[in-house]
Design a protein around this motif. Structure first.
Motif, PDB file in Angstrom:
ATOM      1  N   ASP A  17      -6.486  -4.798  -3.347  1.00 55.39           N
ATOM      2  CA  ASP A  17      -6.036  -4.145  -4.572  1.00 55.39           C
ATOM      3  C   ASP A  17      -7.023  -4.502  -5.676  1.00 55.39           C
ATOM      4  O   ASP A  17      -7.531  -5.628  -5.737  1.00 55.39           O
ATOM      5  CB  ASP A  17      -4.627  -4.589  -4.952  1.00 55.39           C
ATOM      6  CG  ASP A  17      -3.570  -3.966  -4.053  1.00 55.39           C
ATOM      7  OD1 ASP A  17      -3.624  -2.738  -3.857  1.00 55.39           O
ATOM      8  OD2 ASP A  17      -2.710  -4.700  -3.544  1.00 55.39           O
TER       9      ASP A  17
ATOM     10  N   ARG B 249      -2.123   7.490  -9.590  1.00 55.76           N
ATOM     11  CA  ARG B 249      -0.786   7.938  -9.211  1.00 55.76           C
ATOM     12  C   ARG B 249      -0.752   8.178  -7.710  1.00 55.76           C
ATOM     13  O   ARG B 249      -1.540   8.960  -7.179  1.00 55.76           O
ATOM     14  CB  ARG B 249      -0.404   9.215  -9.957  1.00 55.76           C
ATOM     15  CG  ARG B 249       1.071   9.559  -9.795  1.00 55.76           C
ATOM     16  CD  ARG B 249       1.435  10.860 -10.484  1.00 55.76           C
ATOM     17  NE  ARG B 249       1.359  10.787 -11.924  1.00 55.76           N
ATOM     18  CZ  ARG B 249       2.333  10.298 -12.705  1.00 55.76           C
ATOM     19  NH1 ARG B 249       3.426   9.790 -12.156  1.00 55.76           N
ATOM     20  NH2 ARG B 249       2.194  10.297 -14.009  1.00 55.76           N
ATOM     21  N   ARG B 250       0.167   7.509  -7.024  1.00 54.50           N
ATOM     22  CA  ARG B 250       0.224   7.582  -5.573  1.00 54.50           C
ATOM     23  C   ARG B 250       0.654   8.965  -5.117  1.00 54.50           C
ATOM     24  O   ARG B 250       1.635   9.527  -5.607  1.00 54.50           O
ATOM     25  CB  ARG B 250       1.180   6.518  -5.020  1.00 54.50           C
ATOM     26  CG  ARG B 250       0.632   5.104  -5.120  1.00 54.50           C
ATOM     27  CD  ARG B 250       1.530   4.096  -4.422  1.00 54.50           C
ATOM     28  NE  ARG B 250       1.766   4.411  -3.029  1.00 54.50           N
ATOM     29  CZ  ARG B 250       0.903   4.167  -2.048  1.00 54.50           C
ATOM     30  NH1 ARG B 250      -0.249   3.578  -2.328  1.00 54.50           N
ATOM     31  NH2 ARG B 250       1.197   4.480  -0.803  1.00 54.50           N
TER      32      ARG B 250
ATOM     33  N   GLN C  22       5.756   7.128  -3.841  1.00 48.58           N
ATOM     34  CA  GLN C  22       5.061   8.369  -4.161  1.00 48.58           C
ATOM     35  C   GLN C  22       5.370   8.776  -5.602  1.00 48.58           C
ATOM     36  O   GLN C  22       6.505   8.762  -6.046  1.00 48.58           O
ATOM     37  CB  GLN C  22       5.481   9.487  -3.206  1.00 48.58           C
ATOM     38  CG  GLN C  22       4.701  10.787  -3.402  1.00 48.58           C
ATOM     39  CD  GLN C  22       5.016  11.797  -2.314  1.00 48.58           C
ATOM     40  OE1 GLN C  22       5.881  11.574  -1.478  1.00 48.58           O
ATOM     41  NE2 GLN C  22       4.308  12.905  -2.309  1.00 48.58           N
TER      42      GLN C  22
ATOM     43  N   ALA D 172      -0.151   3.000  -9.705  1.00 48.24           N
ATOM     44  CA  ALA D 172      -0.466   1.794  -8.943  1.00 48.24           C
ATOM     45  C   ALA D 172      -1.908   1.407  -9.208  1.00 48.24           C
ATOM     46  O   ALA D 172      -2.705   2.192  -9.743  1.00 48.24           O
ATOM     47  CB  ALA D 172      -0.253   2.036  -7.448  1.00 48.24           C
TER      48      ALA D 172
ATOM     49  N   GLU E 123     -11.538   5.993  -4.464  1.00 49.27           N
ATOM     50  CA  GLU E 123     -10.409   6.359  -5.291  1.00 49.27           C
ATOM     51  C   GLU E 123     -10.787   6.670  -6.727  1.00 49.27           C
ATOM     52  O   GLU E 123     -10.015   7.322  -7.439  1.00 49.27           O
ATOM     53  CB  GLU E 123      -9.344   5.254  -5.262  1.00 49.27           C
ATOM     54  CG  GLU E 123      -8.728   5.049  -3.889  1.00 49.27           C
ATOM     55  CD  GLU E 123      -7.320   4.499  -3.968  1.00 49.27           C
ATOM     56  OE1 GLU E 123      -6.679   4.626  -5.030  1.00 49.27           O
ATOM     57  OE2 GLU E 123      -6.851   3.952  -2.958  1.00 49.27           O
TER      58      GLU E 123
ATOM     59  N   ASP F 223      -5.680   8.559  -1.314  1.00 54.46           N
ATOM     60  CA  ASP F 223      -4.272   8.950  -1.364  1.00 54.46           C
ATOM     61  C   ASP F 223      -3.751   8.983  -2.791  1.00 54.46           C
ATOM     62  O   ASP F 223      -2.550   8.911  -3.028  1.00 54.46           O
ATOM     63  CB  ASP F 223      -3.415   8.006  -0.516  1.00 54.46           C
ATOM     64  CG  ASP F 223      -3.472   6.567  -1.014  1.00 54.46           C
ATOM     65  OD1 ASP F 223      -4.237   6.297  -1.961  1.00 54.46           O
ATOM     66  OD2 ASP F 223      -2.752   5.726  -0.454  1.00 54.46           O
ATOM     67  N   ALA F 224      -4.664   9.113  -3.777  1.00 50.94           N
ATOM     68  CA  ALA F 224      -4.272   9.152  -5.178  1.00 50.94           C
ATOM     69  C   ALA F 224      -4.298  10.586  -5.692  1.00 50.94           C
ATOM     70  O   ALA F 224      -5.240  11.337  -5.431  1.00 50.94           O
ATOM     71  CB  ALA F 224      -5.212   8.278  -6.021  1.00 50.94           C
TER      72      ALA F 224
END
Length: 253
Positions: A17, A34-35, A41, A45, A68, A124-125
């Motif tokens: 992280d 934002r997930r 979801q 994060a 990301e 995955d963002a």
């Protein structure tokens, strides 16, 4: 040597992280994404992800940062790229309940960079943005009970708080504050970094005397600038000194 049975130990995943901090409009800001996928979801994060089997932790952190956000890590052995960022390992987080999917241990990293443009989202963002750390670390992350999407996912509020405190304490005795500055900067610009990170106002004259009087902390760059308005101000670069002696203690607030 006693026989070793790997199956006797439960498997678990390792993630990285990233606490990415910068100074924007004279405020200390953190990068959040934002997930786009469960769990959490739609929640904001810290950027990060799972460590691959063939990479070490620093490589995983650098990869996730690029994937990301589009930001690159600065390689000290090469010239600083336009969007180069300082990266260092922060701490390890292993609460068994921190991830609802499975047992996940996270190795958090602290990333510092000069004022950066709006990042791009990837992996995955769904989206990425800079947010003032005060808005992320306030009561319940600054959210009302009906604003659950404003709360940071997982234990990221804890990780972010630890990263902010690391930055605040480390600039007392090291040259880390210059990582928030461009390659050439004025004493006034450096002072505003300290003020943004610490959240206090500093006396300009005392600050100038301290940073210019510490051998090896700042090196004249041989030019001036008026980008902050007013009279031309001398430009400096970070010197070779990595420690401030005596340290510049954070004012009590």
């Amino acid at each position: 040597m006693s026989p070793y049975d790997p199956s006797a130990f439960p498997p678990f995943a390792v993630t990285v992280d990233l606490v990415v901090l910068t100074v924007r409009r004279h405020a200390l800001c953190a990068l959040v994404v934002r997930r786009g996928e469960p769990p959490f979801q739609g929640r904001w994060a810290l950027p990060g992800g799972f460590v691959r089997a063939d990479e070490d932790l620093a490589a995983a952190a650098a990869r996730e940062l690029v994937e990301e956000t589009g930001l690159c890590v600065h390689d000290p052995a090469s010239p600083t790229p336009d969007n180069g960022a300082h990266l260092e390992q922060l701490a390890t987080y292993g609460d068994p309940q921190r991830d609802p999917r499975m047992r996940v241990v996270s190795v958090a990293h602290l990333v510092l960079a000069p004022d950066l443009p709006a990042p791009r989202a990837g992996g995955d963002a769904n989206s990425a943005r800079w947010a003032p750390v005060e808005s992320l670390l306030g009561p319940e992350n600054g959210a009302r009970e009906d604003e659950q999407s404003a709360q940071l996912a997982f234990d990221h509020a804890l990780i972010l708080g630890d990263g902010v405190e690391r930055a605040r304490s480390k600039i007392e005795y090291s040259s880390l504050a210059t990582a928030f500055c461009p390659p050439e900067f004025t004493v006034g610009e450096l002072r505003r970094v300290y003020e943004a990170v610490w959240g206090v106002a500093l006396d300009p004259r005392n600050f100038h005397r301290k940073v210019t009087g510490t051998p090896g902390f700042l090196v004249p760059a041989g030019g001036t600038t008026t980008r902050q308005g007013g009279r031309p101000a001398q430009l400096f670069r970070a010197g070779g000194a990595t420690l401030l002696n005596p340290p510049m203690l954070r004012p009590e607030v």
